[in-house]
Design a protein around this motif. Structure first.
Motif, PDB file in Angstrom:
ATOM      1  N   PRO A  55      31.210  -1.498  -9.585  1.00 15.79           N
ATOM      2  CA  PRO A  55      31.552  -2.156 -10.855  1.00 15.79           C
ATOM      3  C   PRO A  55      32.987  -2.658 -10.915  1.00 15.79           C
ATOM      4  N   VAL A  56      33.906  -1.929 -10.314  1.00 18.16           N
ATOM      5  CA  VAL A  56      35.309  -2.373 -10.306  1.00 18.16           C
ATOM      6  C   VAL A  56      35.452  -3.663  -9.509  1.00 18.16           C
ATOM      7  N   MET A  57      34.790  -3.746  -8.361  1.00 20.02           N
ATOM      8  CA  MET A  57      34.874  -4.961  -7.556  1.00 20.02           C
ATOM      9  C   MET A  57      34.177  -6.131  -8.248  1.00 20.02           C
ATOM     10  N   ALA A  58      33.139  -5.845  -9.016  1.00 17.86           N
ATOM     11  CA  ALA A  58      32.453  -6.911  -9.749  1.00 17.86           C
ATOM     12  C   ALA A  58      33.360  -7.561 -10.783  1.00 17.86           C
ATOM     13  N   GLN A  59      34.344  -6.823 -11.276  1.00 22.62           N
ATOM     14  CA  GLN A  59      35.237  -7.397 -12.281  1.00 22.62           C
ATOM     15  C   GLN A  59      35.992  -8.606 -11.734  1.00 22.62           C
ATOM     16  N   SER A  60      36.288  -8.597 -10.443  1.00 28.33           N
ATOM     17  CA  SER A  60      36.988  -9.744  -9.858  1.00 28.33           C
ATOM     18  C   SER A  60      36.112 -10.995  -9.904  1.00 28.33           C
ATOM     19  N   LEU A  61      34.825 -10.815  -9.630  1.00 24.63           N
ATOM     20  CA  LEU A  61      33.909 -11.946  -9.717  1.00 24.63           C
ATOM     21  C   LEU A  61      33.741 -12.398 -11.166  1.00 24.63           C
ATOM     22  N   ILE A  62      33.639 -11.455 -12.080  1.00 22.06           N
ATOM     23  CA  ILE A  62      33.518 -11.822 -13.498  1.00 22.06           C
ATOM     24  C   ILE A  62      34.746 -12.615 -13.949  1.00 22.06           C
ATOM     25  N   ARG A  63      35.920 -12.196 -13.500  1.00 23.29           N
ATOM     26  CA  ARG A  63      37.136 -12.941 -13.873  1.00 23.29           C
ATOM     27  C   ARG A  63      37.084 -14.361 -13.313  1.00 23.29           C
ATOM     28  N   ALA A  64      36.574 -14.519 -12.097  1.00 20.22           N
ATOM     29  CA  ALA A  64      36.450 -15.865 -11.521  1.00 20.22           C
ATOM     30  C   ALA A  64      35.481 -16.710 -12.337  1.00 20.22           C
ATOM     31  N   ILE A  65      34.365 -16.124 -12.734  1.00 21.26           N
ATOM     32  CA  ILE A  65      33.390 -16.853 -13.552  1.00 21.26           C
ATOM     33  C   ILE A  65      34.029 -17.308 -14.856  1.00 21.26           C
ATOM     34  N   ARG A  66      34.837 -16.448 -15.434  1.00 24.81           N
ATOM     35  CA  ARG A  66      35.445 -16.768 -16.730  1.00 24.81           C
ATOM     36  C   ARG A  66      36.494 -17.876 -16.640  1.00 24.81           C
ATOM     37  N   THR A  67      36.893 -18.244 -15.423  1.00 26.31           N
ATOM     38  CA  THR A  67      37.798 -19.399 -15.288  1.00 26.31           C
ATOM     39  C   THR A  67      37.066 -20.716 -15.426  1.00 26.31           C
ATOM     40  N   VAL A  68      35.728 -20.685 -15.350  1.00 24.94           N
ATOM     41  CA  VAL A  68      34.972 -21.939 -15.401  1.00 24.94           C
ATOM     42  C   VAL A  68      33.952 -21.990 -16.533  1.00 24.94           C
ATOM     43  N   THR A  69      33.595 -20.852 -17.116  1.00 22.34           N
ATOM     44  CA  THR A  69      32.633 -20.864 -18.215  1.00 22.34           C
ATOM     45  C   THR A  69      32.755 -19.594 -19.048  1.00 22.34           C
ATOM     46  N   ASP A  70      32.418 -19.725 -20.321  1.00 15.73           N
ATOM     47  CA  ASP A  70      32.327 -18.547 -21.184  1.00 15.73           C
ATOM     48  C   ASP A  70      30.880 -18.226 -21.527  1.00 15.73           C
ATOM     49  N   LYS A  71      29.926 -18.869 -20.841  1.00 18.58           N
ATOM     50  CA  LYS A  71      28.515 -18.586 -21.096  1.00 18.58           C
ATOM     51  C   LYS A  71      28.189 -17.160 -20.651  1.00 18.58           C
ATOM     52  N   PRO A  72      27.253 -16.512 -21.311  1.00 18.26           N
ATOM     53  CA  PRO A  72      26.952 -15.115 -20.975  1.00 18.26           C
ATOM     54  C   PRO A  72      26.274 -14.976 -19.619  1.00 18.26           C
ATOM     55  N   ILE A  73      26.600 -13.909 -18.938  1.00 20.37           N
ATOM     56  CA  ILE A  73      25.923 -13.572 -17.679  1.00 20.37           C
ATOM     57  C   ILE A  73      24.638 -12.846 -18.049  1.00 20.37           C
ATOM     58  N   ARG A  74      23.505 -13.495 -17.785  1.00 20.67           N
ATOM     59  CA  ARG A  74      22.220 -12.959 -18.226  1.00 20.67           C
ATOM     60  C   ARG A  74      21.295 -12.592 -17.065  1.00 20.67           C
ATOM     61  N   HIS A  75      21.655 -12.994 -15.846  1.00 19.39           N
ATOM     62  CA  HIS A  75      20.735 -12.828 -14.719  1.00 19.39           C
ATOM     63  C   HIS A  75      21.509 -12.362 -13.488  1.00 19.39           C
ATOM     64  N   VAL A  76      21.019 -11.315 -12.841  1.00 15.01           N
ATOM     65  CA  VAL A  76      21.557 -10.837 -11.574  1.00 15.01           C
ATOM     66  C   VAL A  76      20.407 -10.787 -10.570  1.00 15.01           C
ATOM     67  N   VAL A  77      20.597 -11.423  -9.432  1.00 20.55           N
ATOM     68  CA  VAL A  77      19.579 -11.429  -8.384  1.00 20.55           C
ATOM     69  C   VAL A  77      20.068 -10.577  -7.223  1.00 20.55           C
ATOM     70  N   LEU A  78      19.213  -9.675  -6.758  1.00 26.36           N
ATOM     71  CA  LEU A  78      19.492  -8.876  -5.569  1.00 26.36           C
ATOM     72  C   LEU A  78      18.744  -9.520  -4.409  1.00 26.36           C
ATOM     73  N   THR A  79      19.461 -10.077  -3.437  1.00 28.02           N
ATOM     74  CA  THR A  79      18.771 -10.713  -2.305  1.00 28.02           C
ATOM     75  C   THR A  79      18.121  -9.680  -1.392  1.00 28.02           C
ATOM     76  N   HIS A  80      18.635  -8.446  -1.422  1.00 24.52           N
ATOM     77  CA  HIS A  80      18.018  -7.337  -0.692  1.00 24.52           C
ATOM     78  C   HIS A  80      18.623  -6.038  -1.224  1.00 24.52           C
ATOM     79  N   TYR A  81      18.297  -4.914  -0.609  1.00 25.01           N
ATOM     80  CA  TYR A  81      18.590  -3.625  -1.244  1.00 25.01           C
ATOM     81  C   TYR A  81      19.901  -2.986  -0.822  1.00 25.01           C
TER      82      TYR A  81
END
Length: 320
Positions: A55-81
């Motif tokens: 979760p801590v590492m995911a915050q870096s990606l969330i911050r990157a997303i927030r530089t381009v959009t404020d739309k809600p993150i509603r979908h997470v896809v796991l390409t494998h386990y």
């Protein structure tokens, strides 16, 4: 062979992350050979492909997303386990209601070996699990699909597809058909080690053929840089195919000749080191890869579960 640090314990250098725009909707989050993620921005919501390791590492990606959009993150896809791809998912749930998508095969693998994989992966590569204590537990998909699932993020069509076994039995890709953009997960790697410890090596080339038949215009591999042209996308697929075929061929030849695992490991390195020996995490991957290839060539169809104990036993046998 000289004794060396277990797996990637000696890999301590932080990697620079990049957040690259591929189209009006698609972005690649890459990290110099560390695991990649993808982002798709629809009309009213955001999809993240591969959740990062914690979760801590995911915050870096969330911050990157927030530089381009404020739309809600509603979908997470796991390409494998694999843990390094999925255990950061709780960070997105904190943003609001999130659906977590995975193939049936991925769900089954989480049930069967998710905890063992989590313990094993954190032990192999500590740097990739920053603040592991923040992981609340295994990530469970809330939506499971068999072969293909089509989502509409407003007007944007996104397909989740299983093309066949390869890196695992449950591999999925995310495909934007209108733009020819593919997020391949670890079915494709480029200029990085191709981890095959849980792979189905005999089937993997045909799965790559099916992916190639889509004619991707851009492709985000599981590791390595975003591939931004049809030619580069094809090169990434071919790179992965060469690795898989060379690895399995060495194992098949060795098993037919009655050689031991250690002998096949030495033969495989002679065959693969010249082309691949300098790429990121080659030294990490190749012992696990040869172990799985030797098993499959010996008739063990279902990959054996890796545990922290098995990891170290194998490493000592091949590198001690």
């Amino acid at each position: 062979m000289n004794s060396k640090a277990f797996a990637s314990h000696a890999d301590l250098a932080e990697k620079k992350t990049s957040f690259e725009r591929l189209s009006d909707n698609a972005y690649a989050y890459t990290a110099e050979g560390d695991p990649n993620s993808g982002v798709i921005i629809g009309d009213d919501s955001v999809m993240v492909i591969d959740a990062t390791a914690t979760p801590v590492m995911a915050q870096s990606l969330i911050r990157a997303i927030r530089t381009v959009t404020d739309k809600p993150i509603r979908h997470v896809v796991l390409t494998h386990y694999h843990a390094v791809r999925v255990l950061g998912a709780s960070a997105y749930a904190a943003e609001g209601a999130v659906n977590v998508f995975a193939s049936r095969g991925t769900r089954e693998l989480i049930e069967e070996r998710g905890q063992a994989d989590m313990d094993s992966e954190i032990g192999r590569f500590p740097r990739l699990f920053q603040s592991a204590e923040t992981i609340p537990g295994l990530t469970w998909p809330t939506v499971v699909f068999e072969r293909e699932l089509t989502l509409y993020l407003g007007s944007l069509e996104v397909r989740l597809m299983t093309l066949g076994a390869g890196h695992t039995k449950g591999d999925s890709i995310v495909w934007i058909p209108s733009q020819g953009i593919c997020f391949s997960g670890d079915l494709v790697e480029f200029n990085a080690g191709v981890y095959t410890g849980d792979a189905h090596l005999a089937q993997w080339p045909a799965t790559l053929d099916a992916l190639q038949a889509l004619k991707p215009q851009q492709l985000v591999p599981g590791r390595g840089p975003a591939l931004k042209t049809p030619e580069d996308s094809l090169a990434g697929i071919d790179y992965t195919r060469r690795w898989v075929q060379a690895l399995y061929r060495c194992a098949q030849d060795g098993v037919r000749a009655g050689k031991s695992l250690r002998e096949v490991y030495a033969d495989t390195r002679c065959a693969m080191d010249p082309e691949f020996g300098q790429v990121f995490i080659y030294e990490h991957c190749i012992p696990f890869d040869v172990s799985r290839a030797y098993d499959e060539a010996s008739g063990i169809e279902t990959p054996r579960v890796w545990t922290a104990e098995r990891d170290r036993e194998m490493w000592a046998a091949l590198n001690g």
